[in-house]
Design an enzyme around this catalytic site. Structure first.
Site, short mmCIF file in Angstrom:
data_model
loop_
_atom_site.label_atom_id
_atom_site.label_comp_id
_atom_site.label_asym_id
_atom_site.label_seq_id
_atom_site.Cartn_x
_atom_site.Cartn_y
_atom_site.Cartn_z
N LYS A 126 -0.98 7.84 12.32
CA LYS A 126 -0.64 6.42 12.15
C LYS A 126 0.80 6.33 11.64
CE LYS A 126 -5.12 4.51 11.66
NZ LYS A 126 -6.11 4.33 10.63
N HIS A 129 4.49 3.58 7.38
CA HIS A 129 5.08 2.24 7.31
C HIS A 129 5.71 1.97 5.94
CE1 HIS A 129 1.66 0.91 5.02
NE2 HIS A 129 0.83 1.34 5.97
N HIS A 132 4.03 2.87 2.76
CA HIS A 132 4.13 4.29 2.41
C HIS A 132 5.51 4.62 1.87
CE1 HIS A 132 0.75 4.61 5.49
NE2 HIS A 132 0.22 4.89 4.31
N1 ARG Z 1 -3.91 7.11 2.80
C1 ARG Z 1 -4.03 5.93 2.01
C2 ARG Z 1 -3.31 4.77 2.69
O1 ARG Z 1 -2.50 4.98 3.54
C3 ARG Z 1 -3.43 6.09 0.61
C4 ARG Z 1 -4.07 7.16 -0.24
C5 ARG Z 1 -3.75 6.98 -1.69
N2 ARG Z 1 -4.29 8.02 -2.49
C6 ARG Z 1 -5.58 8.14 -2.85
N3 ARG Z 1 -5.92 9.17 -3.59
N4 ARG Z 1 -6.45 7.26 -2.50
O2 ARG Z 1 -3.56 3.63 2.37
#
Ligand code: ARG
Length: 572
Positions: A126, A129, A132
């Site tokens: 993905k 963005h 992130h």
């Molecule tokens: N991958 C998730 C996202 O893009 C964020 C993860 C954040 N970290 C966690 N331990 N939940 O929204």
């Protein structure tokens, strides 16, 4: 030297029953120089000492005549206001900055303790963005700030590399995928076929069943499924790395969600043993209604685990592995409930370290004016954003300073810096409206503005060196000469750096450092306007002292910029 502590030590002997640390906490740096450099409010002392605050302040204002560090002291409306001796203050602060150099501002508050920072954490296949990007920039800054203060930061990229979407992606790839296109376009192509899957599944619902079946295969370790999954991960991580290299961000671990696949069963057992799991239509969940939250879903009715399950498992793993003092999770505010839910699950499991888990939320970013979107129309693609910032900076340099060497390198440092700084320039929970003009403005409160102040200071030092004006070789500069208002204003800002770094750490708020850098750059620019340095009528000793102040400014600007992830070019 810490002036709050110093003043507390000076006064504590006259205030029976109080500790210097307590007193130091009450001391303020008054916003207005007319109220002195330090101020001790005496209100809290009133009850204990059975005197009015003003009487206490007047008592404390006695007997400073002989003190070398103090110019004068006033008791005003219950405050003890202390005016430091300007020469001593300048000599102390500038001397410390010059002596400590790149360590100025650092501490060992956190010695022997570690802080786990979960940040960036994009999803495989993905787009990386702007959410992130914010996580990366905020988390990266916290990582450096904790390290600077003596902690051991552990940066974890909790990649979103597991979940039913991989079943869909495998089906999509087998139906419409093309190796060459994936190799060439990477995530864009993966995203394209993923979107197509959803469009097609609307009319051919059996695709969903196929996707589920492929995900089950993947979970069972099927060779073909695993190979494809690995490839998707590899392609995506390669792209993420391009971003991280541009941003100068590093991680100590890339243990993503899949890392916990074989670690969840014991955690689920534990939840069962503690009677926390309840069955609901075949699914297993932890009810949280007593805490006014919806239940945390742990196992779906098809047996699959979820985001929650992996976060709970990861936290236990991290506690065992890193013995953290704090585990910080940097994500957008939209995920706040998710974190509150599973933090509660950890607490209900009986782990007293649940209170060491901290969610660091941040606001959304929207775009003003020109759109910068991927095909889906609503996501800002970060690579485009950074590339465009670099290009725009390059144009500005071409126009303002066509003679500059290393234009490409400087354009990268300043362009990326503008984006990063923009992200960190407000309280993190505030939503941001992104505007190119604001982000790249060399005059506004931006990264380029701070970098430009640094480059200007470097240019003064270069010109001085070329004219043999620098204090090198000569006797140490007489820093006590720096008593003009603008000089003192700058000295005061230099001094504040240490405090601001600690505040940024305590509040988990890197913008405290960015805001500080704007103040420092402004104080420097004012000094530059008001105090001639290299002009021929400036006395040699004044010139040497001012050059030392300029040098000290370059040090603190560089240290501060580095903490928030910006480089400090010497020319721009
Ligand atoms: N991958 C998730 C996202 O893009 C964020 C993860 C954040 N970290 C966690 N331990 N939940 O929204």
């Amino acid at each position: 030297m810490n002036y709050k502590q110093w003043l507390a030590e000076q006064t504590v002997s006259r205030l029976e029953g109080l500790k210097a640390e307590e007193l130091a906490d009450w001391i303020e740096y008054p916003p207005n120089p007319e109220m002195g450099d330090l101020s001790l409010p005496c209100f809290k002392l009133s009850k204990q000492l059975r005197k009015s605050p003003q009487q206490i302040a007047e008592g404390l204002a006695q007997g400073w005549e002989e003190h070398a560090l103090v110019e004068r002291v006033e008791a005003v409306s219950g405050y003890l206001n202390v005016f430091l001796n300007k020469s001593a203050y300048a000599a102390e602060v500038v001397g410390e900055v010059l002596a400590e150099g790149e360590r100025f501002g650092s501490r060992n508050i956190g010695q022997g303790r570690s802080i786990v920072i979960d940040y960036s954490s994009p999803n495989i296949a993905k787009t990386f963005h702007i959410g992130h990007l914010r996580s990366t920039v905020i988390g990266g800054a916290l990582y450096r700030i904790f390290n600077f203060l003596g902690y051991r930061s552990v940066g974890i990229n909790h990649l979103g590399d597991w979940g039913t979407q991989f079943g869909k992606l495998i089906v999509a790839y087998k139906l419409w995928g093309d190796d060459a296109a994936v190799e060439a376009d990477g995530i864009d192509e993966l995203q394209r076929i993923y979107v197509k899957f959803h469009d097609e599944a609307d009319v051919r619902p059996e695709l969903e069943d196929e996707a589920r079946a492929w995900f089950v295969k993947l979970e069972q370790g099927d060779a073909e499924a695993t190979k494809l999954w690995h490839w998707f991960v590899e392609i995506s991580v390669k792209e993420f790395h391009k971003m991280y290299d541009l941003l100068g961000v590093k991680f100590d671990s890339y243990a993503g969600e899949s890392f916990y696949n074989d670690k969840m069963a014991p955690v689920l057992d534990m939840l069962k043993q503690k009677a926390l799991l309840e069955e609901d239509e075949g699914a297993l969940l932890v009810k949280l209604e007593d805490y006014n939250m919806p239940p945390a879903l742990m196992v779906k009715k098809d047996g699959g685990t979820l985001y929650h399950t992996r976060d709970v498992t990861a936290a236990i793993y991290r506690k065992n592995t890193y013995d953290f003092e704090k585990a910080v999770y940097v994500t957008d505010a939209g995920q706040s409930l998710h974190f509150q839910q599973w933090f509660k699950v950890i607490e209900l499991m009986g782990y007293d370290w649940a209170k060491q888990l901290v969610h660091v939320p941040f606001g959304k970013v929207s775009l003003e004016g020109a759109k910068l979107s991927t095909r889906k129309g609503n996501v800002i693609n970060l690579e485009e954003l950074l590339t465009k910032a670099i290009e725009k900076t390059r144009e500005i340099i071409e126009e303002k300073n066509p003679e500059l060497e290393d234009k490409d390198e400087v354009a990268r440092q300043v362009g990326v810096g503008a984006i990063v700084f923009n992200d960190l320039s407000n309280n993190r929970v505030k939503d941001i409206v992104f505007s190119w003009d604001d982000a790249l403005n060399f005059e506004g409160e931006t990264g380029p503005y701070v970098q430009y102040a640094h480059a200007r200071a470097c240019s003064i030092l270069r010109r001085a060196a070329a004219g043999h004006d620098a204090a090198d070789g000569a006797a140490a500069p007489e820093l006590g000469l720096l008593t003009d208002t603008a000089e003192q204003g700058l000295v005061r800002e230099l001094y504040m750096f240490r405090e601001r770094v600690v505040q940024a750490m305590e509040k988990l708020e890197p913008s405290i450092v960015s805001r500080y850098l704007i103040d420092l750059a402004q104080a420097f620019n004012r000094f530059y306007r008001e105090c001639p340095i290299l002009r021929s009528d400036v006395q040699a000793d004044v010139k040497a002292a001012r050059l030392a102040l300029v040098k000290a400014t370059t040090i603190v600007l560089t240290n501060g910029l580095a903490l928030i992830g910006l480089e400090a070019p010497e020319k721009m």
